[in-house]
Design a protein around this motif. Structure first.
Motif, PDB file in Angstrom:
ATOM      1  N   PHE A 115       0.805  -1.229   0.000  1.00 15.58           N
ATOM      2  CA  PHE A 115       0.000   0.000   0.000  1.00 15.58           C
ATOM      3  C   PHE A 115       0.836   1.276   0.000  1.00 15.58           C
ATOM      4  O   PHE A 115       0.300   2.354   0.256  1.00 15.58           O
ATOM      5  N   ASP A 116       2.138   1.167  -0.291  1.00 14.01           N
ATOM      6  CA  ASP A 116       2.976   2.369  -0.267  1.00 14.01           C
ATOM      7  C   ASP A 116       3.062   3.053  -1.626  1.00 14.01           C
ATOM      8  O   ASP A 116       3.798   4.024  -1.789  1.00 14.01           O
ATOM      9  N   GLN A 117       2.316   2.549  -2.606  1.00  9.48           N
ATOM     10  CA  GLN A 117       2.176   3.196  -3.907  1.00  9.48           C
ATOM     11  C   GLN A 117       0.689   3.498  -4.131  1.00  9.48           C
ATOM     12  O   GLN A 117      -0.169   2.906  -3.471  1.00  9.48           O
ATOM     13  N   PRO A 118       0.366   4.414  -5.045  1.00  9.40           N
ATOM     14  CA  PRO A 118      -1.053   4.700  -5.304  1.00  9.40           C
ATOM     15  C   PRO A 118      -1.821   3.422  -5.622  1.00  9.40           C
ATOM     16  O   PRO A 118      -1.357   2.575  -6.398  1.00  9.40           O
ATOM     17  N   VAL A 241     -12.007  -5.634  -4.440  1.00  9.95           N
ATOM     18  CA  VAL A 241     -10.847  -5.641  -5.339  1.00  9.95           C
ATOM     19  C   VAL A 241      -9.898  -4.528  -4.921  1.00  9.95           C
ATOM     20  O   VAL A 241     -10.299  -3.367  -4.784  1.00  9.95           O
ATOM     21  N   LEU A 242      -8.618  -4.878  -4.720  1.00  9.69           N
ATOM     22  CA  LEU A 242      -7.561  -3.899  -4.511  1.00  9.69           C
ATOM     23  C   LEU A 242      -6.651  -3.950  -5.730  1.00  9.69           C
ATOM     24  O   LEU A 242      -6.242  -5.036  -6.171  1.00  9.69           O
ATOM     25  N   SER A 243      -6.320  -2.783  -6.294  1.00  6.63           N
ATOM     26  CA  SER A 243      -5.547  -2.775  -7.535  1.00  6.63           C
ATOM     27  C   SER A 243      -4.577  -1.601  -7.564  1.00  6.63           C
ATOM     28  O   SER A 243      -4.752  -0.590  -6.872  1.00  6.63           O
ATOM     29  N   ARG A 244      -3.543  -1.752  -8.395  1.00  6.73           N
ATOM     30  CA  ARG A 244      -2.581  -0.687  -8.674  1.00  6.73           C
ATOM     31  C   ARG A 244      -2.501  -0.503 -10.184  1.00  6.73           C
ATOM     32  O   ARG A 244      -2.245  -1.469 -10.912  1.00  6.73           O
ATOM     33  N   THR A 247      -4.430  -2.947 -12.295  1.00  4.48           N
ATOM     34  CA  THR A 247      -4.110  -4.378 -12.173  1.00  4.48           C
ATOM     35  C   THR A 247      -4.397  -4.843 -10.748  1.00  4.48           C
ATOM     36  O   THR A 247      -3.758  -4.369  -9.798  1.00  4.48           O
ATOM     37  N   PRO A 248      -5.332  -5.766 -10.548  1.00  8.21           N
ATOM     38  CA  PRO A 248      -5.661  -6.224  -9.190  1.00  8.21           C
ATOM     39  C   PRO A 248      -4.496  -6.965  -8.543  1.00  8.21           C
ATOM     40  O   PRO A 248      -3.798  -7.745  -9.200  1.00  8.21           O
TER      41      PRO A 248
END
Length: 283
Positions: A115-118, A241-244, A247-248
């Motif tokens: 979680f240290d990136q958007p 869903v958590l994604s960056r 991309t999940p």
């Protein structure tokens, strides 16, 4: 002399009649043969019979039967049955907090490196009754140390609110309804320590809210919370869903869990009094 002339005349008359008779007979034979052959031949009858009978029977019968029967049956039956049977199926998690003394944490904490990136978080949320239900992004699991939090709360009328900075709650959307699905999307910017809340694809009043900076910590995971300072409630959550960057990196639809049981790995559930988290099958 006179007798010879008479004989010669008779002979010439007979010969002429004979020649005429022969000529007429050959002409009649030729004419009669042509008429008979043309009338008795098979050219007209055979062509008409073969073309009309064979062409009509083979093309009309075979084409209509094969195309109409096979195409209609295969497309109509398979498409309608599959769509109707599949609609409305699936699992979700139901969280019950039936009394003021009940309390529940359900969390997944993979660590701050996730979680240290958007990143973005999305889920579907449905309120059955009561209030005091929260989706939080905590520093750790079993204590109220959220860095960001989105609540359903009923005081002053059912509404959505989110935490902003130090002990400040902002009303995101009001009013909201019981027994209605809402889709949430929260966009996080860890560098700026801010987040924004969208509901059903539209921005809310909770845009660019500040992290809870008093914790001096980073988001470690996600937590579903039913808290005990109100008179209970019931909520259903699905399709997390958590994604960056689109991309999940984490998805949860509870399809691998057994209805009637608590959610399995990777979730930890801590329930107090008569609070519970139970996987249900949607109707």
């Amino acid at each position: 002399m006179k007798r010879w002339w008479l004989v010669s005349l008779v002979f010439m008359v007979v010969a002429g009649l004979t020649i005429l008779a022969v000529a007429c007979g050959e002409g009649g034979a030729s004419s009669g043969g042509g008429d008979d052959d043309a009338d008795d031949g098979v050219a007209d009858d055979d062509i008409d019979d073969d073309i009309d009978d064979d062409t009509d029977d083979d093309i009309d019968d075979d084409t209509d039967d094969d195309i109409d029967d096979d195409t209609d049956d295969d497309i109509d039956d398979d498409t309608d049955d599959d769509t109707d049977d599949d609609t409305g199926e699936g699992n979700a998690v139901q969280i019950d907090d039936p009394s003021e003394s009940a309390f529940l944490h359900m969390y997944w904490l993979p660590g701050s490196s996730q979680f240290d990136q958007p990143f973005e978080a999305e889920w579907d949320w449905y309120w059955v009754s009561g209030d005091g239900m929260s989706v939080q992004f905590p520093k750790q699991g079993g204590s109220p140390d959220w860095v960001a939090a989105i609540d359903f709360y009923s005081a002053g009328g059912p509404h959505i609110e989110a935490y902003d900075k130090e002990d400040k709650w902002v009303e995101c959307l009001a009013p909201v309804n019981y027994e209605q699905w809402y889709h949430f999307k929260v966009i996080f910017d860890p560098g700026a320590k801010k987040y924004s809340v969208y509901v059903n694809g539209s921005p809310t009043s909770c845009m660019n809210l500040d992290y809870n900076v008093s914790l001096l910590g980073k988001i470690q995971g996600i937590r579903l919370l039913a808290y005990s300072d109100v008179n209970g409630g019931q909520t259903i959550l699905d399709n997390l869903v958590l994604s960056r960057g689109g991309t999940p990196f984490f998805t949860e639809d509870f399809e691998d869990d057994t209805p009637g049981s608590p959610p399995g790995d990777p979730w930890t559930v801590e329930a107090y009094e008569d609070a519970s988290a139970t996987v249900i099958e949607l109707p």
